[in-house]
Design a protein around this motif. Structure first.
Motif, short mmCIF file in Angstrom:
data_model
loop_
_atom_site.label_atom_id
_atom_site.label_comp_id
_atom_site.label_asym_id
_atom_site.label_seq_id
_atom_site.Cartn_x
_atom_site.Cartn_y
_atom_site.Cartn_z
N LYS A 50 -16.41 0.47 -1.44
CA LYS A 50 -15.09 1.07 -1.49
C LYS A 50 -14.11 0.67 -2.38
O LYS A 50 -13.41 1.23 -3.20
CB LYS A 50 -14.51 1.12 -0.02
CG LYS A 50 -13.41 1.97 0.21
CD LYS A 50 -12.95 2.00 1.59
CE LYS A 50 -11.95 2.79 1.97
NZ LYS A 50 -11.38 3.03 3.19
N ASN A 68 -7.31 -7.26 -5.83
CA ASN A 68 -8.07 -7.08 -4.81
C ASN A 68 -9.29 -7.99 -4.84
O ASN A 68 -10.32 -7.80 -5.32
CB ASN A 68 -8.38 -5.51 -4.83
CG ASN A 68 -9.30 -5.37 -3.54
OD1 ASN A 68 -9.40 -6.04 -2.79
ND2 ASN A 68 -9.36 -3.97 -3.33
N LEU A 93 0.74 -1.27 0.14
CA LEU A 93 0.13 0.02 -0.06
C LEU A 93 0.68 1.44 0.02
O LEU A 93 0.45 2.41 0.17
CB LEU A 93 -1.12 0.06 1.14
CG LEU A 93 -2.05 -1.28 1.36
CD1 LEU A 93 -2.89 -0.97 2.46
CD2 LEU A 93 -2.82 -0.97 -0.21
N ASP A 127 -12.38 -4.44 1.10
CA ASP A 127 -12.93 -3.12 0.86
C ASP A 127 -12.70 -2.32 1.98
O ASP A 127 -13.14 -1.03 2.24
CB ASP A 127 -14.35 -3.49 0.83
CG ASP A 127 -14.96 -3.68 -0.44
OD1 ASP A 127 -15.20 -2.93 -1.48
OD2 ASP A 127 -15.11 -5.24 -0.49
N GLU A 128 -11.91 -2.68 3.08
CA GLU A 128 -11.44 -2.00 4.35
C GLU A 128 -10.16 -1.18 4.06
O GLU A 128 -9.78 -0.59 5.18
CB GLU A 128 -11.58 -2.82 5.47
CG GLU A 128 -12.84 -4.01 5.50
CD GLU A 128 -14.07 -3.16 5.35
OE1 GLU A 128 -14.28 -2.11 6.16
OE2 GLU A 128 -14.85 -3.59 4.56
N ILE A 129 -9.49 -1.07 2.95
CA ILE A 129 -8.14 -0.74 2.73
C ILE A 129 -8.23 0.66 1.86
O ILE A 129 -9.02 0.52 0.95
CB ILE A 129 -7.12 -1.69 2.48
CG1 ILE A 129 -7.55 -2.43 1.35
CG2 ILE A 129 -6.79 -2.52 3.67
CD1 ILE A 129 -6.52 -3.43 0.78
N ASP A 130 -7.33 1.24 1.95
CA ASP A 130 -7.04 2.44 1.04
C ASP A 130 -5.86 1.90 -0.03
O ASP A 130 -4.74 2.14 0.48
CB ASP A 130 -6.99 3.76 1.52
CG ASP A 130 -8.11 4.28 2.54
OD1 ASP A 130 -9.23 4.04 1.77
OD2 ASP A 130 -7.95 4.56 3.66
N ARG A 184 -12.51 2.25 -6.20
CA ARG A 184 -11.09 2.58 -6.43
C ARG A 184 -10.66 1.64 -7.61
O ARG A 184 -9.58 2.10 -8.01
CB ARG A 184 -10.36 2.22 -5.11
CG ARG A 184 -8.65 2.06 -5.19
CD ARG A 184 -8.15 3.34 -5.58
NE ARG A 184 -6.62 3.29 -6.05
CZ ARG A 184 -6.24 2.96 -7.06
NH1 ARG A 184 -7.05 2.89 -8.21
NH2 ARG A 184 -4.87 3.06 -7.26
N PRO A 230 -3.28 3.15 -2.85
CA PRO A 230 -2.94 4.51 -3.24
C PRO A 230 -3.10 4.75 -4.84
O PRO A 230 -3.00 3.70 -5.36
CB PRO A 230 -1.33 4.60 -2.87
CG PRO A 230 -1.02 3.18 -2.80
CD PRO A 230 -2.10 2.48 -2.22
#
Length: 687
Positions: A544, A521, A511, A525-528, A548, A530
C-alpha cells in the motif's frame, strides 16, 4: 531434593523429576519418541526403558516413573537405575524392531531425512535385518490444512501432535482413532486445523509423518546456512533460526528462549518466508505522469532533494512503520532534526502512548514469563490469540494450572481458554475504578491497542491506570500493568523518542489534507496518506505504501540486515543478516545516510558500527541485548492524571486478519491461503 544413582553417577534432583530427567541430569542419554518436557506424559513409545535396581524384573519406562517412586536398598543404599545394562540394551532393540515393522523405507524421499529422531535411534538400536515377513501396514494420508503435510504411514503413534494441539494450542481437532493396527492420527472430519500455532507439530513429530507442506522437497538440512535471529511478525520477539540456501530464505525455525517464546513460534512467523521473495522492491522508482518508472539512486535522491529544499521545515514530516529497526529510525530522526522539522511519529492516530509518561507506561511490565505468576488476569481491548499467539499460549498454560482467573473486556472471541466476559467498552472498565482491592496476590491487566488506538485513548488509558491502582495491580515486587503491542518496531520507536517534538505534528495531524508538503514514509503501510503531499516511501514490498509513493526507495527485510528491535516487554533484541537484499535494495540506515548527503545534511556516521556508537551514547539501554530496562511504577500512577472523556463505543480488536498484518504477510501465498480458510471458517461459525 532426592539423591539417586544413575549408572553409578550420583545426582541430586527434585523428587518430582522423572527417571528420564534424572538420567539427563547425570549426563546420560536416554532415547525417546513420545516424551516432551512441555507436554503431558503419554508413556506409549517405550523407547526410554531403564533398569531399576531392586524393582520389577523387567525394564521400566523412565518417562512415566518419578524419582520418588524408586525404593532405596535394604541397607539404606541410594536408589539406583541403569541406562546401559544388557537388559536395557536388549529391551530398546526389541522396541525399535517393533517400531520398524510397519515403518516404510522412505528415508531417501522423506523431508525429515537428516533431522529424524527415528532415523537416528535406528542407527543406535536397530537390527541389521528384519524378522518380520508380513506386508507393512499402509494408512491413508490426511488433509489437515495448507501448512502441515501428512504421510501417516510413517506415524509411530507417539501422540505428541495430539497433546500439543490439545494442551498448548487449545484446539481439539486432532486425535487418535481406532485401536491396535487400525489406530491412526486424524482431524476427525479431515478439515484444516484452525490454530495459529499448528506449525509446531512439525518440529514435535519425531518421524516424517508431519512435515512442512510449503517447504516440501525444497532442500536438505545439510544444504542450509543457519542464522540465529529474532521474529518481527508481532511484538513478542520470538527467537528464530533462519535457514538459507544461497540468497533465498528456505524456512524459519524456532529457537529456545524460555523468557519469551519457550520453543514455540506462530504460523505467521514460521511460514512467512515465501513472502520475502515475492513483490519485492529491488530498485528505486520515480512517479511520472501518474506511473512509477525505474530510476537510479542518483535520480531518486535528486528528485527528493528538489522537493525537500522547496518545502518549509514545518511542512516536512516522517512516519515509521511496524517493521522498522531502531537503527533506521534513529537515522531518520537525526535527518529530520537536521532539516529542522519536529514532525515525526510512529503511532496510530489517537494513541496516548508517549515516552514523556515514562517507560512503564507503554511496556508489558510483568514480562511475558511473568504471566505464569499471575493469579488474576484481565484482558482489555485485545485478542492475544491473534495479536500475539505465542504470548496467548502462556496465558493458556497459566490457565491449565488452575491458579488464575481470566476476565475479558472488549470484543468477544475464542481465546483457547475460558474467560469471564465483563463487558464491551469503557463503561465496563469504569466499574473497576472504585473497586475494592483484589484478593489475588498478583493481578494483571493486559491492555490491547484496540482499547487505546481511538479518539478517547488517553481517557481509557487513564481509567485503566485508576482501576489498576484500585485493584492492586501494582504493588511491591509486582507490576501487572501491561500494554500488549502488535508491532515489532513500536517500543523501540518510543524508546528513541520517535514522536513529535515541541510544536510538531503527530500522525493524525500529518494525515490531514494539505498539512504536509513532503512525507518520509519508513515502511508505514497501514495508513492512508492524503493526496497532495510528496511521499518518499522506503520499504521492502510493493504494498500500500509503495502504491501511494512518489519516490520508492528499496530497503532490506528483517532477514537481510542486522537491526535492533525491542519487544512488547522492553527486551532489546537484534536480528542477524541471513541473506542479502535483492537487486539494488540496501539497508535502510545506509539509504538514509546517503540521502542525507544528497540533501546537504550529512549524518555523522559512515558505517553501522559508528551509527550504533552514536545510538548507544544517546540511549545506553539499547546496548544491553536480551535485557529489560524496567520502568517505574510511579509512571503508571501519573497516567491516571491524563485528561479526556471516554466514549461509549465498544473496544474493537486491533488485528482482524491474523495472517495479513504486514507487507511481508500480504505478499505470502501461504498466508493468503490460510487467511482465506480462516475467513471461511469464521463465516461458517457465524451462520
Amino acid at each position: 531434593m532426592t539423591k539417586i544413582l544413575v549408572d553409578d553417577v550420583e545426582v541430586d534432583v527434585p523428587p518430582h523429576y522423572t527417571l528420564l530427567q534424572a538420567a539427563e541430569a547425570a549426563g546420560m542419554e536416554v532415547p525417546r519418541f513420545c516424551f516432551h518436557e512441555r507436554l503431558s506424559i503419554a508413556g506409549n513409545c517405550r523407547m526410554c526403558l531403564v533398569e531399576v535396581k531392586g524393582g520389577p524384573p523387567k525394564p521400566q519406562a523412565s518417562c512415566a516413573m518419578n524419582v520418588r517412586d524408586v525404593r532405596p536398598g535394604p541397607n539404606g543404599e541410594l536408589p539406583q537405575i541403569f541406562t546401559k545394562s544388557p537388559m536395557v540394551k536388549k529391551a530398546r532393540e526389541g522396541v525399535m524392531e517393533f517400531m520398524l515393522i510397519n515403518h516404510p523405507l522412505d528415508c531417501p524421499i522423506c523431508d525429515q531425512g537428516g533431522e529424524c529422531d527415528l532415523q537416528d535411534q535406528a542407527i543406535a538400536y536397530g537390527m541389521d535385518s528384519s524378522r518380520y515377513a508380513e506386508n507393512k501396514r499402509a494408512v491413508e494420508d490426511k488433509y489437515i490444512g495448507p501448512l502441515v503435510k501428512t504421510v501417516m504411514t510413517r506415524c509411530i503413534h507417539c501422540t505428541r501432535c495430539v497433546r500439543f494441539t490439545t494442551e498448548v494450542a487449545g484446539i481439539t481437532e486432532l486425535g487418535l482413532l481406532g485401536r491396535g493396527e487400525d489406530a491412526e492420527i486424524t482431524t476427525y472430519l479431515e478439515k484444516a486445523m484452525t490454530s495459529e500455532m499448528q506449525g509446531n507439530v512439525i518440529d514435535l513429530c519425531p518421524v516424517g509423518a508431519l512435515t512442512s507442506k510449503p517447504y516440501a522437497f525444497s532442500a536438505r538440512p545439510w544444504e542450509l546456512q543457519k542464522t540465529e535471529s529474532v521474529d518481527v511478525m508481532d511484538a513478542v520477539g520470538s527467537a528464530i533460526r533462519v535457514d538459507t540456501r544461497g540468497r533465498e530464505v528456505m524456512r524459519i525455525m524456532p529457537r529456545l528462549n524460555e523468557a519469551v517464546n519457550e520453543e514455540w513460534i506462530s504460523d505467521k512467523t514460521r511460514f512467512i518466508w515465501d513472502g520475502l521473495r515475492t513483490q519485492r522492491l529491488d530498485r528505486p522508482y520515480i512517479r511520472e505522469n501518474g506511473k512509477l518508472r525505474p530510476a537510479s539512486w542518483a535520480e531518486a535522491f535528486s528528485a527528493i532533494a528538489a522537493k525537500v529544499k522547496a518545502a518549509k521545515p514545518e511542512k516536512i514530516g516522517a512516519l515509521a512503520g511496524q517493521l522498522a529497526g531502531v537503527e533506521e529510525m534513529f537515522a531518520l530522526k537525526g535527518l529530520m532534526a537536521a532539516l529542522g522539522s519536529a514532525n515525526l511519529d510512529c503511532r496510530y492516530p489517537g494513541s496516548p502512548l508517549h515516552p514523556k509518561h515514562g517507560r512503564a507506561s507503554y511496556l508489558f511490565n510483568s514480562t511475558i514469563a511473568g504471566i505464569e505468576e499471575a493469579d488474576a488476569i484481565m484482558i482489555i481491548g485485545a485478542n492475544p490469540r491473534r495479536e500475539a499467539a505465542v504470548l496467548n499460549s502462556r496465558i493458556r498454560k497459566r490457565h491449565l494450572t488452575g491458579k488464575a482467573t481470566i476476565g475479558l473486556i472488549g470484543q468477544q472471541a475464542d481465546l483457547s481458554y475460558p474467560v469471564t466476559y465483563l463487558g464491551a467498552g469503557p463503561e465496563s472498565l469504569e466499574k473497576f475504578v472504585d473497586h475494592a482491592p483484589s484478593k489475588a496476590q498478583k493481578p494483571m491487566f493486559i491492555i490491547g491497542q484496540g482499547a487505546i488506538n481511538r479518539p478517547d485513548g488517553a481517557a481509557v488509558l487513564a481509567m485503566a491506570a485508576k482501576a489498576a491502582a484500585a485493584i492492586g495491580v501494582i504493588k511491591d515486587g509486582w507490576n501487572g500493568f501491561n500494554i500488549l503491542h502488535t508491532e515489532a518496531a513500536f517500543v523501540g520507536a518510543l524508546d528513541l523518542g520517535f514522536v513529535p517534538g515541541e510544536g510538531g505534528a503527530d500522525t493524525g495531524a500529518m494525515l490531514q489534507p494539505g498539512a504536509m508538503d513532503v512525507i518520509f514514509n519508513l515502511g508505514a503501510d497501514e495508513i492512508d496518506i492524503p493526496v497532495g503531499a510528496f511521499v518518499i516511501y522506503q520499504g521492502t514490498h510493493g504494498d500500500k505504501g509503495a502504491h501511494r509513493a512518489d519516490i520508492v526507495l528499496p530497503g532490506a527485510a528483517y532477514t537481510e540486515k542486522s537491526a535492533t528491535y525491542v519487544n512488547t516487554e522492553g527486551r532489546v533484541q537484534m536480528t542477524n543478516r541471513a541473506s542479502f537484499p535483492p537487486g539494488d535494495a540496501r539497508e535502510d540506515w545506509a539509504i538514509l545516510r546517503a540521502l542525507s548527503e544528497a540533501l546537504g545534511k550529512k549524518l555523522p556516521y559512515d558505517n553501522l558500527g559508528q551509527l550504533r556508537a552514536a545510538l548507544y551514547a544517546e540511549f545506553p539501554h539499547f546496548a544491553a541485548l536480551d535485557t529489560i530496562a524496567a520502568g517505574k511504577a510511579a509512571d503508571i500512577e501519573a497516567l491516571a492524571k491524563l485528561k479526556g472523556k471516554t466514549e461509549k463505543a465498544p473496544f474493537a480488536n486491533a488485528v482482524s486478519a491474523f495472517h495479513l498484518t504486514n507487507p511481508v504477510a500480504r505478499a505470502s501465498k501461504v498466508m493468503a491461503e490460510c487467511a482465506a480458510l480462516a475467513a471461511g471458517s469464521a463465516q461458517v461459525a457465524a451462520e
